[in-house]
Motif scaffolding. Sequence first.
Motif, PDB file in Angstrom:
ATOM      1  N   ASP A 113      15.862 -41.380  26.168  1.00  0.00           N
ATOM      2  CA  ASP A 113      16.913 -42.123  25.474  1.00  0.00           C
ATOM      3  C   ASP A 113      17.825 -41.163  24.715  1.00  0.00           C
ATOM      4  OD1 ASP A 113      18.031 -44.635  23.999  1.00  0.00           O
ATOM      5  OD2 ASP A 113      17.405 -43.267  22.405  1.00  0.00           O
ATOM      6  N   TYR A 115      20.703 -42.520  22.835  1.00  0.00           N
ATOM      7  CA  TYR A 115      21.372 -43.177  21.715  1.00  0.00           C
ATOM      8  C   TYR A 115      20.605 -42.993  20.407  1.00  0.00           C
ATOM      9  CZ  TYR A 115      23.662 -46.651  18.835  1.00  0.00           C
ATOM     10  OH  TYR A 115      24.334 -47.265  17.811  1.00  0.00           O
ATOM     11  N   TYR A 129      31.392 -43.078  21.071  1.00  0.00           N
ATOM     12  CA  TYR A 129      30.686 -44.226  21.657  1.00  0.00           C
ATOM     13  C   TYR A 129      31.357 -45.536  21.261  1.00  0.00           C
ATOM     14  CZ  TYR A 129      26.854 -47.546  22.425  1.00  0.00           C
ATOM     15  OH  TYR A 129      26.093 -48.627  22.815  1.00  0.00           O
ATOM     16  N   ASN A 133      33.588 -47.876  23.831  1.00  0.00           N
ATOM     17  CA  ASN A 133      33.157 -49.263  24.013  1.00  0.00           C
ATOM     18  C   ASN A 133      34.294 -50.229  23.721  1.00  0.00           C
ATOM     19  OD1 ASN A 133      30.403 -49.844  24.877  1.00  0.00           O
ATOM     20  ND2 ASN A 133      29.763 -48.582  23.159  1.00  0.00           N
ATOM     21  N   TYR A 185      27.202 -45.649  29.374  1.00  0.00           N
ATOM     22  CA  TYR A 185      25.742 -45.770  29.465  1.00  0.00           C
ATOM     23  C   TYR A 185      25.113 -44.456  29.913  1.00  0.00           C
ATOM     24  CZ  TYR A 185      21.146 -47.555  30.747  1.00  0.00           C
ATOM     25  OH  TYR A 185      19.789 -47.753  30.840  1.00  0.00           O
ATOM     26  N   ARG A 189      23.726 -43.461  26.384  1.00  0.00           N
ATOM     27  CA  ARG A 189      22.529 -44.294  26.310  1.00  0.00           C
ATOM     28  C   ARG A 189      21.342 -43.655  27.034  1.00  0.00           C
ATOM     29  NH1 ARG A 189      21.394 -48.315  22.665  1.00  0.00           N
ATOM     30  NH2 ARG A 189      23.294 -49.423  22.129  1.00  0.00           N
ATOM     31  N   TYR A 190      21.468 -43.542  28.326  1.00  0.00           N
ATOM     32  CA  TYR A 190      20.350 -43.020  29.128  1.00  0.00           C
ATOM     33  C   TYR A 190      20.893 -42.372  30.384  1.00  0.00           C
ATOM     34  CZ  TYR A 190      16.547 -43.145  32.551  1.00  0.00           C
ATOM     35  OH  TYR A 190      15.652 -42.822  33.529  1.00  0.00           O
TER      36      TYR A 190
END
Length: 213
Positions: A113, A115, A129, A133, A185, A189-190
């Motif tokens: 991960d 985030y 981020y 978004n 993402y 995120r990942y």
Amino acid sequence: MSVPVSPGNSRYIWAFPRNFDIWVDKVLPRWMAHMATNIILDSDLYLLHVEERKIKEMGPKNWQKACFLPIKSDALVVGFRNWFSKYGDGKIDWKGKYTDDLPPTPPREQLMDRYWTHVVNCSSCNGAYKALNATETIIKVVSVGLIGIVAATTQGMLSAAARTKLAVLATVCYVTSRWLAHFIYNNFRYHDYSHSSPEKVMLLVRIWKAGLS
């Protein structure tokens, strides 16, 4: 530098001072540099996680049986492990706060991960981020709005050419929003990492050969 904070967890402290190409830092935002750094960390993270458990299984005194260190650049690792075995018995003294048991292996998405391990604590990445978004949401709303306009207008209100242009623009906005969502993402995120891809295997082979020379 990696500082153990609990069994199976470490805090990574990284700095790369230099006196060349300083202008790059003034042009590119810091979060872009962090994306490149995270790719390197991802390439090592899962392997280190597995290796830690192999050393635990073999025992700290037999760490050589769990590792293959054939190149010259591995001398620092060997020296550290020998020092750690001599003065620390190959184990970290948690002063009774923790046992030596490692936590269960989490799902890959949780282990790698980005985030919660970085973005939420980094002002540059967190700002990017949120901004990306928001941009993705705006583009998506524009796409839906354009589709609504095309659907709501009659043939007499807009020419066929205008309707076609709006439909194409809506499609472009939708595709862009989907690409941006994937980018967010994948970078904030990942980001999965395949160590078995042919390109990465060949890269490891070249690094290994360079270390032998």
